[in-house]
Design a protein around this motif. Structure first.
Motif, PDB file in Angstrom:
ATOM      1  N   GLY A 167       0.862  -1.119   0.189  1.00 27.51           N
ATOM      2  CA  GLY A 167      -0.090   0.077   0.054  1.00 27.51           C
ATOM      3  C   GLY A 167       0.815   1.203  -0.106  1.00 27.51           C
ATOM      4  O   GLY A 167       0.472   2.159  -0.514  1.00 27.51           O
ATOM      5  N   PHE A 168       2.017   1.120   0.567  1.00 30.11           N
ATOM      6  CA  PHE A 168       2.890   2.523   0.547  1.00 30.11           C
ATOM      7  C   PHE A 168       3.448   2.557  -0.613  1.00 30.11           C
ATOM      8  O   PHE A 168       3.320   3.744  -1.202  1.00 30.11           O
ATOM      9  CB  PHE A 168       4.000   2.030   1.713  1.00 30.11           C
ATOM     10  CG  PHE A 168       5.238   2.743   1.463  1.00 30.11           C
ATOM     11  CD1 PHE A 168       5.472   4.057   1.452  1.00 30.11           C
ATOM     12  CD2 PHE A 168       6.474   1.977   1.022  1.00 30.11           C
ATOM     13  CE1 PHE A 168       6.771   4.758   0.940  1.00 30.11           C
ATOM     14  CE2 PHE A 168       7.670   2.563   0.892  1.00 30.11           C
ATOM     15  CZ  PHE A 168       7.625   3.829   0.794  1.00 30.11           C
ATOM     16  N   MET A 169       3.891   1.659  -1.407  1.00 33.88           N
ATOM     17  CA  MET A 169       4.613   1.474  -2.506  1.00 33.88           C
ATOM     18  C   MET A 169       3.311   2.364  -3.672  1.00 33.88           C
ATOM     19  O   MET A 169       3.816   3.267  -4.582  1.00 33.88           O
ATOM     20  CB  MET A 169       4.894   0.236  -3.309  1.00 33.88           C
ATOM     21  CG  MET A 169       6.235  -0.325  -2.306  1.00 33.88           C
ATOM     22  SD  MET A 169       7.525   0.504  -2.278  1.00 33.88           S
ATOM     23  CE  MET A 169       8.038   0.403  -3.886  1.00 33.88           C
ATOM     24  N   VAL A 170       2.258   1.804  -3.643  1.00 32.48           N
ATOM     25  CA  VAL A 170       1.338   2.395  -4.464  1.00 32.48           C
ATOM     26  C   VAL A 170       0.850   3.841  -4.164  1.00 32.48           C
ATOM     27  O   VAL A 170       0.530   4.656  -5.296  1.00 32.48           O
ATOM     28  CB  VAL A 170      -0.031   1.498  -4.250  1.00 32.48           C
ATOM     29  CG1 VAL A 170      -1.369   1.998  -5.019  1.00 32.48           C
ATOM     30  CG2 VAL A 170       0.178  -0.087  -4.818  1.00 32.48           C
ATOM     31  N   ARG A 171       0.543   3.725  -2.778  1.00 33.66           N
ATOM     32  CA  ARG A 171       0.379   5.338  -2.648  1.00 33.66           C
ATOM     33  C   ARG A 171       1.506   6.299  -3.027  1.00 33.66           C
ATOM     34  O   ARG A 171       1.345   7.368  -3.501  1.00 33.66           O
ATOM     35  CB  ARG A 171       0.168   5.434  -1.180  1.00 33.66           C
ATOM     36  CG  ARG A 171      -0.259   6.979  -0.714  1.00 33.66           C
ATOM     37  CD  ARG A 171      -0.405   7.052   0.933  1.00 33.66           C
ATOM     38  NE  ARG A 171       0.756   6.853   1.634  1.00 33.66           N
ATOM     39  CZ  ARG A 171       0.968   5.935   2.600  1.00 33.66           C
ATOM     40  NH1 ARG A 171      -0.101   4.771   2.575  1.00 33.66           N
ATOM     41  NH2 ARG A 171       2.112   5.827   3.097  1.00 33.66           N
ATOM     42  N   MET A 172       2.746   5.941  -2.785  1.00 31.22           N
ATOM     43  CA  MET A 172       4.125   6.864  -3.273  1.00 31.22           C
ATOM     44  C   MET A 172       3.945   7.136  -4.743  1.00 31.22           C
ATOM     45  O   MET A 172       4.006   8.376  -4.910  1.00 31.22           O
ATOM     46  CB  MET A 172       5.235   6.156  -2.719  1.00 31.22           C
ATOM     47  CG  MET A 172       6.448   7.116  -3.014  1.00 31.22           C
ATOM     48  SD  MET A 172       7.866   6.352  -2.702  1.00 31.22           S
ATOM     49  CE  MET A 172       8.129   5.082  -3.843  1.00 31.22           C
ATOM     50  N   LEU A 173       3.921   6.085  -5.370  1.00 34.53           N
ATOM     51  CA  LEU A 173       3.557   6.544  -7.173  1.00 34.53           C
ATOM     52  C   LEU A 173       2.469   7.123  -7.208  1.00 34.53           C
ATOM     53  O   LEU A 173       2.814   8.005  -8.297  1.00 34.53           O
ATOM     54  CB  LEU A 173       3.618   4.819  -7.641  1.00 34.53           C
ATOM     55  CG  LEU A 173       4.968   4.004  -7.540  1.00 34.53           C
ATOM     56  CD1 LEU A 173       4.745   2.680  -7.949  1.00 34.53           C
ATOM     57  CD2 LEU A 173       6.035   4.711  -8.179  1.00 34.53           C
ATOM     58  N   ARG A 174       1.513   7.113  -6.677  1.00 32.25           N
ATOM     59  CA  ARG A 174       0.353   7.613  -6.902  1.00 32.25           C
ATOM     60  C   ARG A 174       0.353   9.184  -6.648  1.00 32.25           C
ATOM     61  O   ARG A 174       0.251  10.072  -7.667  1.00 32.25           O
ATOM     62  CB  ARG A 174      -0.997   7.107  -6.318  1.00 32.25           C
ATOM     63  CG  ARG A 174      -2.456   7.737  -6.667  1.00 32.25           C
ATOM     64  CD  ARG A 174      -3.469   7.720  -5.574  1.00 32.25           C
ATOM     65  NE  ARG A 174      -3.000   8.026  -4.220  1.00 32.25           N
ATOM     66  CZ  ARG A 174      -3.226   7.616  -3.018  1.00 32.25           C
ATOM     67  NH1 ARG A 174      -4.251   6.461  -3.043  1.00 32.25           N
ATOM     68  NH2 ARG A 174      -2.886   7.979  -1.724  1.00 32.25           N
ATOM     69  N   ASP A 175       0.852   9.598  -5.399  1.00 31.13           N
ATOM     70  CA  ASP A 175       1.064  10.895  -5.112  1.00 31.13           C
ATOM     71  C   ASP A 175       2.139  11.592  -5.773  1.00 31.13           C
ATOM     72  O   ASP A 175       2.046  12.694  -6.146  1.00 31.13           O
ATOM     73  CB  ASP A 175       1.386  10.751  -3.612  1.00 31.13           C
ATOM     74  CG  ASP A 175       0.504  10.496  -2.728  1.00 31.13           C
ATOM     75  OD1 ASP A 175      -0.834  10.336  -3.224  1.00 31.13           O
ATOM     76  OD2 ASP A 175       0.645  10.453  -1.544  1.00 31.13           O
ATOM     77  N   ARG A 176       3.114  10.847  -6.456  1.00 26.88           N
ATOM     78  CA  ARG A 176       4.168  11.270  -7.029  1.00 26.88           C
ATOM     79  C   ARG A 176       3.766  11.988  -8.408  1.00 26.88           C
ATOM     80  O   ARG A 176       3.978  12.749  -8.980  1.00 26.88           O
ATOM     81  CB  ARG A 176       5.305  10.488  -7.382  1.00 26.88           C
ATOM     82  CG  ARG A 176       6.467  10.978  -8.064  1.00 26.88           C
ATOM     83  CD  ARG A 176       7.467   9.910  -8.170  1.00 26.88           C
ATOM     84  NE  ARG A 176       8.269   9.878  -6.786  1.00 26.88           N
ATOM     85  CZ  ARG A 176       9.121   8.850  -6.654  1.00 26.88           C
ATOM     86  NH1 ARG A 176       9.597   8.163  -7.828  1.00 26.88           N
ATOM     87  NH2 ARG A 176       9.560   8.709  -5.649  1.00 26.88           N
ATOM     88  N   ARG A 177       2.594  11.306  -8.875  1.00 25.07           N
ATOM     89  CA  ARG A 177       2.000  11.770 -10.288  1.00 25.07           C
ATOM     90  C   ARG A 177       1.146  12.799 -10.040  1.00 25.07           C
ATOM     91  O   ARG A 177       0.746  13.751 -10.940  1.00 25.07           O
ATOM     92  CB  ARG A 177       1.176  10.712 -10.837  1.00 25.07           C
ATOM     93  CG  ARG A 177       2.293   9.418 -11.424  1.00 25.07           C
ATOM     94  CD  ARG A 177       1.194   8.874 -12.503  1.00 25.07           C
ATOM     95  NE  ARG A 177       0.348   7.832 -11.684  1.00 25.07           N
ATOM     96  CZ  ARG A 177       0.530   6.743 -11.226  1.00 25.07           C
ATOM     97  NH1 ARG A 177       1.567   6.134 -11.300  1.00 25.07           N
ATOM     98  NH2 ARG A 177      -0.519   6.263 -10.333  1.00 25.07           N
ATOM     99  N   ARG A 178       0.632  13.061  -8.616  1.00 20.29           N
ATOM    100  CA  ARG A 178      -0.338  13.896  -8.552  1.00 20.29           C
ATOM    101  C   ARG A 178       0.008  15.293  -7.783  1.00 20.29           C
ATOM    102  O   ARG A 178      -0.429  16.474  -8.088  1.00 20.29           O
ATOM    103  CB  ARG A 178      -1.442  13.545  -7.436  1.00 20.29           C
ATOM    104  CG  ARG A 178      -2.301  12.396  -8.123  1.00 20.29           C
ATOM    105  CD  ARG A 178      -3.321  11.701  -6.971  1.00 20.29           C
ATOM    106  NE  ARG A 178      -3.980  12.563  -6.403  1.00 20.29           N
ATOM    107  CZ  ARG A 178      -4.926  12.110  -5.334  1.00 20.29           C
ATOM    108  NH1 ARG A 178      -4.641  11.254  -4.710  1.00 20.29           N
ATOM    109  NH2 ARG A 178      -5.658  13.180  -4.880  1.00 20.29           N
TER     110      ARG A 178
END
Length: 749
Positions: A594-605
Motif C-alpha cells: 500500500g505504501f508503494m502504491v500510494r507513493m507512486l500515485r502521489d508522485r504523479r499528483r
C-alpha cells in the motif's frame, strides 16, 4: 464525522518531552548499558590496507592475554549468509550497510574493514588483545582518491527513490545565449557520523532465539536483515532500542559492529557487548559522500532565469553505498525556462557512504543556493527579490502542482524579522570594529512522504490509553508527539496516555529516516483511534440508560475522557464499566504494498516537501579570516506543528549540523592508503557552543492537506540551505565566493 473534528488541546503546544526526566536523571538506558550475567566484551581488528587479501593471521599473543575467550577470524568464525541485493519488494534490503560477508572471506575492501573480533571477559582485555593480532596481506591495486577518480565517473541510474536526471528545453543553448550568467564548480568533502552515543550492540542467543539491544533507526528492517543473515525465524529475534543517543542516518543500516556482536555471541555461547570506539565508528560506519558540482544559471536582465544546469559527481563503495540526490532541490525550487540535471557516480575502494541528515539535499543546496546568490551579484539584484521573481506556480520539471508551498510568505516574514532592509548591498561595506559583517540568505528544501506503520491502541476501563508501535526515539520527542495526537483524537488528558516504542515485540513501525516517522505513525494512530471510538460508541448506543443510546457517532465529540454531545455524554470508563469490559483495543495496519502504491500515485499528483528560508549574519575578522556566525533566523513551512518545542529543537539541531558542514567538518582520507586520518573528535571538528549563536526559529504552521494531520516532517529540512546561507553571508562580508567546503581561514586570506 464530527468526532474527528475534536478541538485540539495538545497538538501544537510546546509540551515537554515525556522521556526528559529519565534522560536527565540517568534512568534511561542506552544500548551498551544493559547488564547480563556472564556478559563478555568484543573488540574489532581493522584492516590496514585499502584492498587485498589476508594471507596469514597471527593471534597467539592475543589469545595469551588473560581473560581472552576467543579470537574470531575468517579461519574459524561461524558462517553468515550474504546480504541480499537491494530490492524495492523487500525494503529490509535497504539497511545493508555493505555487501561484505564479514569473517566469511579473507578479502579486504577498505582500510579499516573489520577482519577479526576478540572476545574477552573485560573491554580492556578485548581492546588490548585486539591490538596484538597481526595480519599479513597480499595488497592489490586500489582506487581511493576521489579527486583523481572523478574523471572516471559514470551516469547514475534512476530508481524509484532517486531520479538521476531531468531535462526541460535546451538549457545548454539557453545558458550560452543568456544576457547574464554564472557557471561555478563546487566541492564538498566527506563527512563522518558523530552521534553522542557511538554505535553499540549487546547480543544474546538462547538456542535459535536472539535478543539484541541496539541503537537503531530501523528496528523492523534490521530484525529481518539479521534473520536472513543468521538463518533464524524473524519472529525469534527481539531487538530493543528504547533510547537512541543520536542517529542522523548512521544508525539506519546494519554495520559490522552489529553483525559481529551477534556472530561472536553465537560462537562463544555468551552474551556479548560490542561498543565501537569513536575511531571504530569512522572505520566501520558510512558517512556522507564527497561531491563535485557544476551549477550554471542564465538569466535575463530582469532576473528571470532562462537556464538552470546542475550536475554532480559523488562516490559509492565497491561493496555498497547509495547515490545521493544532489540535484533534487534543483528540480523544484526555480521556474527556469530550461533545466538540465545530471548525477554521476564513481566507485572507490573505501567504506561505503550512507544516509546522513538530508542526504543529497544538504550538499546539493550548497551549490544551488550559492549559485543563485552569485547570480544576484552579477545582476546587481537583491537575492531575495531574485528568488521571488523565479518562484514557480507549479513544479518546474513535472508540471504537477505543489501540495503545499509557502516560500513567498517565509521570505517576507523572515526578511522583516531579520532586518534584511538594513543590509547594505555592497560587499565589505558593513563593519563592526575589526569584524567585516555579512548577511546571507538561502532556501531550505526537503521532500516529504509517509511510510507503512502498524499501530495498536488500548483503552482501559480506568480511562488510560496505551499506544503501541515499534518506532524510534532518537531525541526528537517522537513519543511525546504521538501522545499529544492520541490525547486529542480520543479527548483524554495527556497524562492518561502511555506510549510504548523501541521494541520489535510491538507492532512494526517505520524507519526513522527521510523525515517520515511522525507522519507515518500519526496516520495509523489516527486510524486506530477512529476504530476505537467506533467500538466504544457501539457499546454505548446499545446500553440501557446510556445518554449516548441511539445517538449516531457523527453527532458526538471525543472530549473530557469520553464521548459527548450537546445534551450530555459518558466517559470511556463509564461506558466500559457498563459493558463489563476491562479494555478495548484497535489496530491500524499499513502494508508495504500500500505504501508503494500510494507513493507512486502521489508522485504523479503532487510535489510534497518541507521548505523554508535561512537568514544568516556572519562576522569575519579582516586580519585572520576567522568566521563567526553571529545571528540566525530560520522560517519554515513544515505543515502542521505537532509540538512547538520539539519542532524548534529539531530545526535548530539541523541548523547547527549545517554550520558544521559550512565551517568545520571534513573527513580527511589519505590518498595513498585510503585511511581516515582524523578519526576522532580532537581532529574532526564539530560545532561547539561557542560556534553557535542564538538561533531563532519560526514555523508558519499551515497544514498540508495531503498529509496526515497536515504535518510534513522536520528532521532534515533544517540542514538544507545552511551551507549556502553561511557562504552567501561570507560573500557579502568579504567579497569572496568560497566554492569549496568547509569555509576555512586559508580560503579567505
Amino acid at each position: 464525522m464530527k468526532d474527528v473534528e475534536t478541538a485540539e488541546k495538545y497538538v501544537g503546544r510546546p509540551i515537554d518531552r515525556l522521556d526528559g526526566a529519565a534522560k536527565t536523571t540517568g534512568e534511561a538506558r542506552f544500548a551498551a548499558e544493559y547488564p547480563f550475567p556472564g556478559l563478555a566484551h568484543a573488540a574489532l581488528v581493522h584492516a590496514a590496507i585499502p584492498r587485498g587479501r589476508v594471507t596469514a593471521v597471527d593471534d597467539a599473543a592475543a589469545r595469551a592475554v588473560p581473560g581472552v575467550i576467543d579470537v574470531l577470524t575468517h579461519e574459524n568464525a561461524p558462517a553468515m549468509k550474504p546480504a541480499r541485493k537491494l530490492s524495492m519488494m523487500d525494503l529490509s534490503s535497504m539497511v545493508s550497510g555493505t555487501s561484505v560477508n564479514y569473517l566469511a572471506t579473507d578479502e579486504v575492501h577498505w582500510n579499516g574493514q573489520p577482519m577479526a573480533v576478540v572476545v574477552a571477559e573485560t573491554p580492556e582485555a578485548a581492546r588490548y588483545a585486539a591490538s596484538l593480532v597481526r595480519l599479513t596481506y597480499q595488497e592489490l591495486p586500489a582506487r581511493v582518491d576521489f579527486a583523481a577518480e572523478e574523471p572516471n565517473a559514470v551516469p547514475q541510474k534512476s530508481s524509484m527513490i532517486s531520479e538521476a536526471k531531468a531535462d526541460k528545453g535546451d538549457a545548454i543553448a539557453a545558458l550560452a545565449a543568456a544576457p547574464a550568467s554564472v557557471d561555478l564548480r563546487f566541492t564538498t568533502p566527506p563527512h563522518s557520523h558523530n552521534a553522542i552515543e557511538p554505535h553499540a550492540t549487546i547480543a544474546m542467543w538462547d538456542g535459535d532465539r536472539l535478543t539484541v539491544h541496539e541503537g537503531a533507526q530501523s528496528l523492523a528492517w534490521m530484525r529481518r536483515h539479521l534473520a536472513l543473515r543468521f538463518g533464524v525465524p524473524e519472529q525469534g529475534i527481539r531487538m530493543l532500542a528504547p533510547f537512541v543517543g543520536g542517529g542522523f542516518g548512521g544508525k539506519g543500516s546494519v554495520w559490522a559492529g552489529t553483525l559481529l556482536a551477534v556472530l561472536a555471541a553465537r560462537a562463544t555461547g555468551r552474551p556479548v557487548r560490542l561498543a565501537l570506539t569513536r575511531e571504530g565508528v569512522y572505520h566501520t560506519v558510512g558517512g556522507r559522500t564527497p561531491s563535485t558540482q557544476r551549477v550554471a544559471l542564465g538569466a535575463r536582465a530582469d532576473g528571470t532565469m532562462t537556464a538552470l544546469i546542475h550536475t554532480s559527481v559523488s562516490r559509492i563503495g565497491r561493496v555498497g553505498g547509495g547515490p545521493e540526490s544532489i540535484t533534487a532541490a534543483s528540480r523544484h525550487l526555480y521556474a527556469a525556462e530550461n533545466i538540465h540535471l545530471r548525477q554521476n557516480i564513481v566507485e572507490l575502494d573505501l567504506l561505503p557512504n550512507t544516509f546522513m541528515r538530508a542526504p543529497g539535499e544538504s550538499i546539493g543546496t550548497f551549490g544551488l543556493e550559492s549559485a543563485v546568490d552569485e547570480l544576484a551579484w552579477e545582476l546587481g539584484m537583491d537575492p531575495i527579490e531574485l528568488r521571488r521573481r523565479n518562484e514557480p506556480e507549479r513544479d518546474p520539471v513535472s508540471g504537477v502542482p505543489f501540495a503545499h508551498r509557502m516560500l513567498r510568505e517565509a521570505y517576507e516574514l523572515g526578511a522583516e524579522r531579520f532586518g534584511w532592509s538594513e543590509r547594505v548591498p555592497e560587499a565589505g561595506a558593513m563593519r563592526d570594529g575589526r569584524w567585516l559583517v555579512g548577511m546571507g540568505v538561502a532556501t531550505a528544501y526537503h521532500p516529504s512522504m509517509h511510510m507503512a506503520a502498524h499501530v495498536a491502541v488500548r483503552l482501559s476501563a480506568d480511562g488510560g490509553v496505551v499506544v503501541r508501535c515499534a518506532f524510534h526515539e532518537m531525541g526528537m520527542g517522537a513519543a511525546t508527539a504521538q501522545a499529544q495526537i492520541a490525547a486529542d483524537e480520543l479527548g483524554v488528558p495527556l497524562e492518561a496516555v502511555r506510549v510504548e516504542y523501541g521494541d520489535t515485540d510491538l507492532p512494526p513501525g517505520p524507519m526513522a529516516g527521510g523525515s517520515v516517522q511522525t507522519a507515518s505513525v500519526a496516520a495509523s494512530l489516527i486510524e486506530a483511534c477512529g476504530k476505537l471510538k467506533r467500538s466504544v460508541h457501539a457499546l454505548a448506543r446499545r446500553a440501557p440508560g446510556s445518554p449516548l443510546r441511539g445517538r449516531r457517532l457523527e453527532e458526538l465529540t471525543a472530549r473530557d475522557g469520553g464521548l459527548h454531545h450537546a445534551g450530555g455524554g459518558e466517559t470511556y470508563a463509564q461506558i466500559l464499566a457498563r459493558a463489563g469490559r476491562a479494555h478495548l483495543e484497535a489496530e491500524a495496519k499499513a502494508g508495504t504494498l500500500g505504501f508503494m502504491v500510494r507513493m507512486l500515485r502521489d508522485r504523479r499528483r503532487y510535489v510534497k516537501a518541507a521548505s523554508g528560508v535561512h537568514f544568516c549574519e556572519v562576522r569575519v575578522d579582516r586580519d585572520t579570516g576567522e568566521v563567526r556566525v553571529s545571528r540566525w533566523l530560520g522560517v519554515f513551512d513544515v505543515g502542521r506543528v505537532i509540538n512547538a518545542k520539539t519542532v524548534a529543537s529539531q530545526l535548530r539541531g539541523g541548523i547547527v549540523m549545517g554550520i558544521g558542514l559550512a565551517l568545520t567538518e571534513e573527513t580527511l582520507v589519505d590518498h595513498r592508503t585510503g585511511r581516515v586520518v582524523n578519526a576522532s573528535l580532537a581532529d574532526y571538528h564539530v560545532p561547539v557552543h561557542a560556534d553557535v549563536p542564538h538561533i531563532d526559529v519560526h514555523c508558519l504552521d499551515d497544514p498540508d492537506p495531503t498529509m496526515p494531520l497536515g504535518l510534513v516532517g522536520v528532521g532534515e529540512v533544517g540542514i538544507t540551505g545552511v551551507g549556502a546561507a553561511v557562504a552567501n553571508a561570507v560573500r557579502h562580508a568579504t567579497g569572496k565566493r568560497v566554492l569549496d567546503l568547509p569555509i576555512t581561514l586559508d580560503k579567505l586570506l
